[in-house]
Design an enzyme around this catalytic site. Structure first.
Site, PDB file in Angstrom:
ATOM      1  N   SER A  10     177.719  84.765  44.111  1.00 28.55           N
ATOM      2  CA  SER A  10     178.888  85.466  43.334  1.00 28.55           C
ATOM      3  C   SER A  10     179.306  84.478  42.049  1.00 28.55           C
ATOM      4  O   SER A  10     179.573  84.969  41.275  1.00 28.55           O
ATOM      5  CB  SER A  10     179.870  85.586  44.176  1.00 28.55           C
ATOM      6  OG  SER A  10     180.471  84.356  44.753  1.00 28.55           O
ATOM      7  N   HIS A  52     174.112  91.223  44.092  1.00 33.26           N
ATOM      8  CA  HIS A  52     175.581  90.943  44.412  1.00 33.26           C
ATOM      9  C   HIS A  52     176.119  92.077  44.995  1.00 33.26           C
ATOM     10  O   HIS A  52     176.780  92.905  44.371  1.00 33.26           O
ATOM     11  CB  HIS A  52     176.265  90.250  43.206  1.00 33.26           C
ATOM     12  CG  HIS A  52     177.349  89.859  43.806  1.00 33.26           C
ATOM     13  ND1 HIS A  52     178.868  89.925  43.026  1.00 33.26           N
ATOM     14  CD2 HIS A  52     178.096  89.279  44.887  1.00 33.26           C
ATOM     15  CE1 HIS A  52     179.812  89.214  43.711  1.00 33.26           C
ATOM     16  NE2 HIS A  52     179.332  88.792  44.558  1.00 33.26           N
ATOM     17  N   ASN A  87     183.579  89.377  39.032  1.00 34.97           N
ATOM     18  CA  ASN A  87     184.244  88.068  39.032  1.00 34.97           C
ATOM     19  C   ASN A  87     184.557  87.201  37.729  1.00 34.97           C
ATOM     20  O   ASN A  87     185.202  86.555  37.501  1.00 34.97           O
ATOM     21  CB  ASN A  87     183.313  87.123  39.916  1.00 34.97           C
ATOM     22  CG  ASN A  87     183.376  87.386  41.397  1.00 34.97           C
ATOM     23  OD1 ASN A  87     184.320  88.141  41.851  1.00 34.97           O
ATOM     24  ND2 ASN A  87     182.477  86.882  42.276  1.00 34.97           N
ATOM     25  N   GLU A 129     176.153  94.623  42.194  1.00 32.59           N
ATOM     26  CA  GLU A 129     175.494  94.011  40.803  1.00 32.59           C
ATOM     27  C   GLU A 129     174.110  93.581  40.971  1.00 32.59           C
ATOM     28  O   GLU A 129     173.785  92.808  41.629  1.00 32.59           O
ATOM     29  CB  GLU A 129     176.435  92.942  40.249  1.00 32.59           C
ATOM     30  CG  GLU A 129     178.027  93.287  40.089  1.00 32.59           C
ATOM     31  CD  GLU A 129     178.994  92.187  39.735  1.00 32.59           C
ATOM     32  OE1 GLU A 129     179.851  92.212  39.092  1.00 32.59           O
ATOM     33  OE2 GLU A 129     178.738  91.230  40.425  1.00 32.59           O
TER      34      GLU A 129
END
Length: 352
Positions: free
Chosen positions: A149, A170, A258, A182
């Site tokens: 991540s 991800h 993120n 992702e």
């Protein structure tokens, strides 16, 4: 230099077009490395959608716990999904579990899979060592993917000889419930690999979004991650001379979610550290004013302050001048005191 850059762009464009026409890999057999919550979740959704999965971890007791967790999760899903047909629910659970096997030796299973998904500790050295070893045993067509991540996919892929068959994949926790994936493409990831992972994500019932690399040029030798050397066109009257340019390319830190979420959380902490508002009021404001299900401090405690600190430390090291990546004194202090959030009973809030 302009010639080199134009030629490089054309070269990349041509190779992308050519690789796009290559036959995509239909992923049927998957190895998931890491039997934690994330790894088990990935294994579960893959098995539930008809893929055969080998879940790998270092110890049998970890794998037994993972398998039990998968079964319990499947039963909850079946109870809701097949409320009017319990028999069909039981068959769903049984069939999904039959698609999952376990093993403690990753090298012995990767030769027969189409995809290896890594979901182990967020440590670049450990990930590099794992992929370097598996690269020797995996089939030529096998795609490698990391569920990291926060780490750069390019840096992980460089440990292997299959950079064209390496990408980021991800998932979000809890994997069976969260629809987003992702898919991260590095400069070396082939279009064939990229599209194969998009198709795989959709086959899992997920919605893939893509995040690509950034390219900065030129950089002094030693600071780039790659280089291009090209000679002038044959029509040129210039002496035959090789033109070289060093390029630096990197994944967007944190990809999409993120990259937006962590700076938001840290800005809430800075607001609190400056004394502009209490953590309680900040949480209430974001829930009632922005419609967020959790306030930033509640979410920080849920995620784990150690996890947030790890991500920020890595980003700060990568870009020390970026104001969004500056460390937080209060977060650092709480992590040092082992006040990591819900998992330790105390973070920004106390938990019984």
């Amino acid at each position: 230099m302009a010639f080199v850059t134009r030629q490089f762009v054309r070269s990349v464009s041509s190779s992308s077009t050519a690789s796009a026409t290559a036959k995509k890999i239909v992923i049927k057999h998957v190895a998931v490395i890491g039997g934690g919550l994330m790894g088990a979740g990935i294994a579960q959704v893959a098995a539930a959608t008809g893929h055969t999965v080998v879940l790998v971890d270092q110890a049998e007791d970890i794998l037994a716990k993972s398998k039990k967790g998968i079964e319990e999760s499947l039963k909850k899903i079946a109870k809701k999904k097949f409320a009017e047909n319990p028999q069909a629910g039981s068959e769903f659970v049984e069939k999904t579990l039959s698609n999952v096997s376990t093993n403690t030796d990753a090298a012995s299973v990767v030769h027969s899979v189409d995809l290896v998904v890594e979901a182990i500790v967020e440590n670049l050295k450990v990930k590099n060592e794992l992929f370097k070893r598996l690269d020797k045993f995996a089939s030529e067509h096998t795609i490698f993917a990391s569920n990291t991540s926060s780490l750069q996919i390019t840096n992980i892929a460089n440990a292997t000889t299959r950079q064209d068959r390496f990408a980021g994949l991800h998932f979000f926790n809890p994997v069976p419930m969260m629809k987003l994936v992702e898919v991260i493409k590095t400069p070396m990831t082939s279009q064939k690999t990229f599209e194969s992972l998009l198709d795989f994500s959709k086959a899992l019932g997920k919605h893939p979004v893509t995040c690509k690399f950034q390219l900065l040029t030129p950089f002094a030798p030693g600071h780039g991650l790659g280089h291009v050397c090209l000679s002038p066109p044959s029509s040129s009257s210039s002496p035959m001379k090789i033109f070289c340019s060093v390029f630096k390319y990197f994944d967007t830190p944190g990809f999409i979610v993120n990259r937006l979420l962590v700076p938001y959380l840290m800005e809430a902490v800075r607001l609190y550290e400056r004394g502009d508002a209490s953590k309680e009021d900040i949480d209430i404001a974001m829930k009632l004013g922005a419609g967020y299900p959790m306030g930033p401090f509640e979410l920080l405690d849920y995620v784990g302050l150690d996890t947030t600190k790890f991500i920020m430390d890595g980003w700060h090291e990568m870009d020390t001048q970026n104001p969004l990546f500056q460390p937080s004194p209060s977060v650092n202090k709480m992590v040092a005191e082992k006040k990591l959030g819900k998992k330790t009973g105390e973070g920004f809030y106390k938990y019984k």
